[in-house]
Design a protein around this motif. Sequence first.
Motif, PDB file in Angstrom:
ATOM      1  N   LEU B  62       0.820  -1.200   0.000  1.00  9.71           N
ATOM      2  CA  LEU B  62       0.000   0.000   0.000  1.00  9.71           C
ATOM      3  C   LEU B  62       0.860   1.259   0.000  1.00  9.71           C
ATOM      4  CD1 LEU B  62      -2.621  -0.959   2.754  1.00  9.71           C
ATOM      5  CD2 LEU B  62      -2.745  -1.404   0.303  1.00  9.71           C
ATOM      6  N   ASN B  63       0.420   2.226  -0.800  1.00  9.63           N
ATOM      7  CA  ASN B  63       1.076   3.529  -0.808  1.00  9.63           C
ATOM      8  C   ASN B  63       0.001   4.595  -0.867  1.00  9.63           C
ATOM      9  OD1 ASN B  63       2.031   5.961  -2.665  1.00  9.63           O
ATOM     10  ND2 ASN B  63       3.816   5.211  -1.562  1.00  9.63           N
ATOM     11  N   ALA B  64       0.046   5.527   0.056  1.00 10.97           N
ATOM     12  CA  ALA B  64      -0.928   6.613   0.060  1.00 10.97           C
ATOM     13  C   ALA B  64      -0.210   7.933  -0.147  1.00 10.97           C
ATOM     14  CB  ALA B  64      -1.705   6.639   1.369  1.00 10.97           C
ATOM     15  N   SER B  65      -0.788   8.789  -0.961  1.00 14.23           N
ATOM     16  CA  SER B  65      -0.218  10.108  -1.203  1.00 14.23           C
ATOM     17  C   SER B  65      -1.206  11.176  -0.769  1.00 14.23           C
ATOM     18  CB  SER B  65       0.123  10.282  -2.688  1.00 14.23           C
ATOM     19  OG  SER B  65      -1.069  10.312  -3.451  1.00 14.23           O
ATOM     20  N   LEU B  66      -0.674  12.363  -0.507  1.00 15.50           N
ATOM     21  CA  LEU B  66      -1.507  13.484  -0.079  1.00 15.50           C
ATOM     22  C   LEU B  66      -1.061  14.757  -0.776  1.00 15.50           C
ATOM     23  CD1 LEU B  66      -3.631  14.821   1.809  1.00 15.50           C
ATOM     24  CD2 LEU B  66      -1.792  15.057   3.498  1.00 15.50           C
ATOM     25  N   ASP B  67      -2.008  15.446  -1.394  1.00 15.48           N
ATOM     26  CA  ASP B  67      -1.767  16.758  -1.980  1.00 15.48           C
ATOM     27  C   ASP B  67      -2.773  17.708  -1.350  1.00 15.48           C
ATOM     28  OD1 ASP B  67      -1.341  18.058  -5.367  1.00 15.48           O
ATOM     29  OD2 ASP B  67      -1.543  19.064  -3.450  1.00 15.48           O
ATOM     30  N   LYS B  68      -2.350  18.377  -0.282  1.00 14.46           N
ATOM     31  CA  LYS B  68      -3.262  19.254   0.457  1.00 14.46           C
ATOM     32  C   LYS B  68      -3.776  20.393  -0.396  1.00 14.46           C
ATOM     33  CE  LYS B  68      -2.388  21.129   4.275  1.00 14.46           C
ATOM     34  NZ  LYS B  68      -1.822  21.730   5.486  1.00 14.46           N
ATOM     35  N   SER B  69      -2.908  20.976  -1.201  1.00 18.36           N
ATOM     36  CA  SER B  69      -3.290  22.169  -1.957  1.00 18.36           C
ATOM     37  C   SER B  69      -4.425  21.878  -2.929  1.00 18.36           C
ATOM     38  CB  SER B  69      -2.087  22.741  -2.702  1.00 18.36           C
ATOM     39  OG  SER B  69      -1.572  21.780  -3.598  1.00 18.36           O
ATOM     40  N   SER B  70      -4.426  20.681  -3.486  1.00 14.95           N
ATOM     41  CA  SER B  70      -5.499  20.340  -4.426  1.00 14.95           C
ATOM     42  C   SER B  70      -6.615  19.567  -3.743  1.00 14.95           C
ATOM     43  CB  SER B  70      -4.955  19.517  -5.595  1.00 14.95           C
ATOM     44  OG  SER B  70      -4.499  18.262  -5.144  1.00 14.95           O
ATOM     45  N   GLY B  71      -6.458  19.248  -2.459  1.00 13.25           N
ATOM     46  CA  GLY B  71      -7.489  18.520  -1.720  1.00 13.25           C
ATOM     47  C   GLY B  71      -7.668  17.099  -2.197  1.00 13.25           C
ATOM     48  N   ARG B  72      -6.550  16.401  -2.423  1.00 12.59           N
ATOM     49  CA  ARG B  72      -6.656  15.035  -2.951  1.00 12.59           C
ATOM     50  C   ARG B  72      -5.699  14.087  -2.258  1.00 12.59           C
ATOM     51  NH1 ARG B  72      -7.102  15.919  -9.529  1.00 12.59           N
ATOM     52  NH2 ARG B  72      -8.987  17.192  -9.456  1.00 12.59           N
ATOM     53  N   SER B  73      -6.148  12.838  -2.177  1.00  9.16           N
ATOM     54  CA  SER B  73      -5.305  11.751  -1.706  1.00  9.16           C
ATOM     55  C   SER B  73      -5.594  10.531  -2.557  1.00  9.16           C
ATOM     56  CB  SER B  73      -5.573  11.442  -0.237  1.00  9.16           C
ATOM     57  OG  SER B  73      -4.820  10.311   0.183  1.00  9.16           O
ATOM     58  N   THR B  74      -4.578   9.704  -2.756  1.00  6.00           N
ATOM     59  CA  THR B  74      -4.777   8.454  -3.482  1.00  6.00           C
ATOM     60  C   THR B  74      -4.219   7.308  -2.656  1.00  6.00           C
ATOM     61  OG1 THR B  74      -2.688   8.615  -4.674  1.00  6.00           O
ATOM     62  CG2 THR B  74      -4.622   9.540  -5.758  1.00  6.00           C
ATOM     63  N   LEU B  75      -4.859   6.162  -2.770  1.00 11.05           N
ATOM     64  CA  LEU B  75      -4.365   4.935  -2.169  1.00 11.05           C
ATOM     65  C   LEU B  75      -4.057   3.970  -3.297  1.00 11.05           C
ATOM     66  CD1 LEU B  75      -3.797   3.218   0.391  1.00 11.05           C
ATOM     67  CD2 LEU B  75      -6.135   2.343   0.186  1.00 11.05           C
ATOM     68  N   TYR B  76      -2.792   3.598  -3.401  1.00 10.06           N
ATOM     69  CA  TYR B  76      -2.336   2.694  -4.441  1.00 10.06           C
ATOM     70  C   TYR B  76      -2.143   1.309  -3.827  1.00 10.06           C
ATOM     71  CZ  TYR B  76       0.951   0.685  -7.849  1.00 10.06           C
ATOM     72  OH  TYR B  76       1.593  -0.133  -8.763  1.00 10.06           O
ATOM     73  N   ILE B  77      -2.769   0.316  -4.441  1.00  7.21           N
ATOM     74  CA  ILE B  77      -2.625  -1.064  -3.984  1.00  7.21           C
ATOM     75  C   ILE B  77      -1.933  -1.846  -5.090  1.00  7.21           C
ATOM     76  CG2 ILE B  77      -3.785  -3.153  -3.184  1.00  7.21           C
ATOM     77  CD1 ILE B  77      -6.111  -1.432  -2.238  1.00  7.21           C
ATOM     78  N   ALA B  78      -0.775  -2.387  -4.780  1.00  7.00           N
ATOM     79  CA  ALA B  78      -0.018  -3.142  -5.769  1.00  7.00           C
ATOM     80  C   ALA B  78      -0.371  -4.631  -5.697  1.00  7.00           C
ATOM     81  CB  ALA B  78       1.469  -2.952  -5.527  1.00  7.00           C
ATOM     82  N   ALA B  79      -0.355  -5.260  -6.849  1.00  8.89           N
ATOM     83  CA  ALA B  79      -0.537  -6.718  -6.942  1.00  8.89           C
ATOM     84  C   ALA B  79      -1.717  -7.175  -6.078  1.00  8.89           C
ATOM     85  CB  ALA B  79       0.744  -7.437  -6.534  1.00  8.89           C
ATOM     86  N   SER B  80      -2.900  -6.716  -6.413  1.00  7.53           N
ATOM     87  CA  SER B  80      -4.085  -6.971  -5.584  1.00  7.53           C
ATOM     88  C   SER B  80      -4.347  -8.469  -5.394  1.00  7.53           C
ATOM     89  CB  SER B  80      -5.315  -6.308  -6.200  1.00  7.53           C
ATOM     90  OG  SER B  80      -5.525  -6.782  -7.521  1.00  7.53           O
ATOM     91  N   GLN B  81      -4.932  -8.788  -4.225  1.00  8.22           N
ATOM     92  CA  GLN B  81      -5.235 -10.180  -3.850  1.00  8.22           C
ATOM     93  C   GLN B  81      -6.701 -10.267  -3.426  1.00  8.22           C
ATOM     94  OE1 GLN B  81      -2.560 -10.875  -0.595  1.00  8.22           O
ATOM     95  NE2 GLN B  81      -0.714 -10.681  -1.845  1.00  8.22           N
ATOM     96  N   PRO B  82      -7.302 -11.439  -3.512  1.00  5.00           N
ATOM     97  CA  PRO B  82      -8.706 -11.565  -3.080  1.00  5.00           C
ATOM     98  C   PRO B  82      -8.934 -11.091  -1.655  1.00  5.00           C
ATOM     99  CG  PRO B  82      -8.049 -13.496  -4.337  1.00  5.00           C
ATOM    100  CD  PRO B  82      -6.803 -12.668  -4.144  1.00  5.00           C
ATOM    101  N   GLY B  83      -7.940 -11.248  -0.783  1.00  6.06           N
ATOM    102  CA  GLY B  83      -8.046 -10.791   0.599  1.00  6.06           C
ATOM    103  C   GLY B  83      -8.116  -9.276   0.741  1.00  6.06           C
TER     104      GLY B  83
END
Lengths: 115, 111
Positions: B62-83
């Motif tokens: 998991l990797n989460a980013s934050l851009d306060k000035s634009s009011g955005r965050s993303t959560l990146y999930i690599a190699a997703s699994q059923p769990g």
Amino acid sequence: KAGVTQTPRYLIKTRGQQVTLSCSPISGHRSVSWYQQTPGQGLQFLFEYFSETQRNKGNFPGRFSGRQFSNSRSEMNVSTLELGDSALYLCASSLTSGFSSDTQYFGPGTRLTVL
Amino acid sequence: KQEVTQIPAALSVPEGENLVLNCSFTDSAIYNLQWFRQDPGKGLTSLLLIQSSQREQTSGRLNASLDKSSGRSTLYIAASQPGDSATYLCAVRLTGNQFYFGTGTSLTVIP
């Protein structure tokens, strides 16, 4: 270390009754927050207690109240229950109230059904 | 009043795919932003917390980013699994411990 515990896990009440929910935070945590989760409104903040004092309050009617004890355990009370109060009530604890590095840890919730 | 929106509302991907979940908020004066996952009928599990002074946080896949000035965050999930199948929620914190939660993204990872 034990997590956040909530009792009871399930509750069925009828309109007009009152209900009390309990939350025991992680040992050492002094802040307890309460949330209501419904399919229509999502997760909404009810209130936060820190060192037995209410610090913040969400936009809910006065029928919703809470308190915190000296051991940081918290109770939430809902009086004169309405059908719309049916929800999952979640409590969360954190070490303090005001540091940006604080993580909130949630309990499993109490599922309240009002008939 | 702070409003938090998550897009998409639902996502279905085959196992192994990388994916991105989005969170946007209207008031940039936040203390921190936290990503949670919620399994059906259960409470919330904290995944990542990003302080307002930070740009990103990583934990495992998991990797989460934050851009306060634009009011955005993303959560990146690599190699997703059923769990990984669950509802993912972002929450922004203003004063004290008052959190505003997003509407959630329901993720299904197909084996």
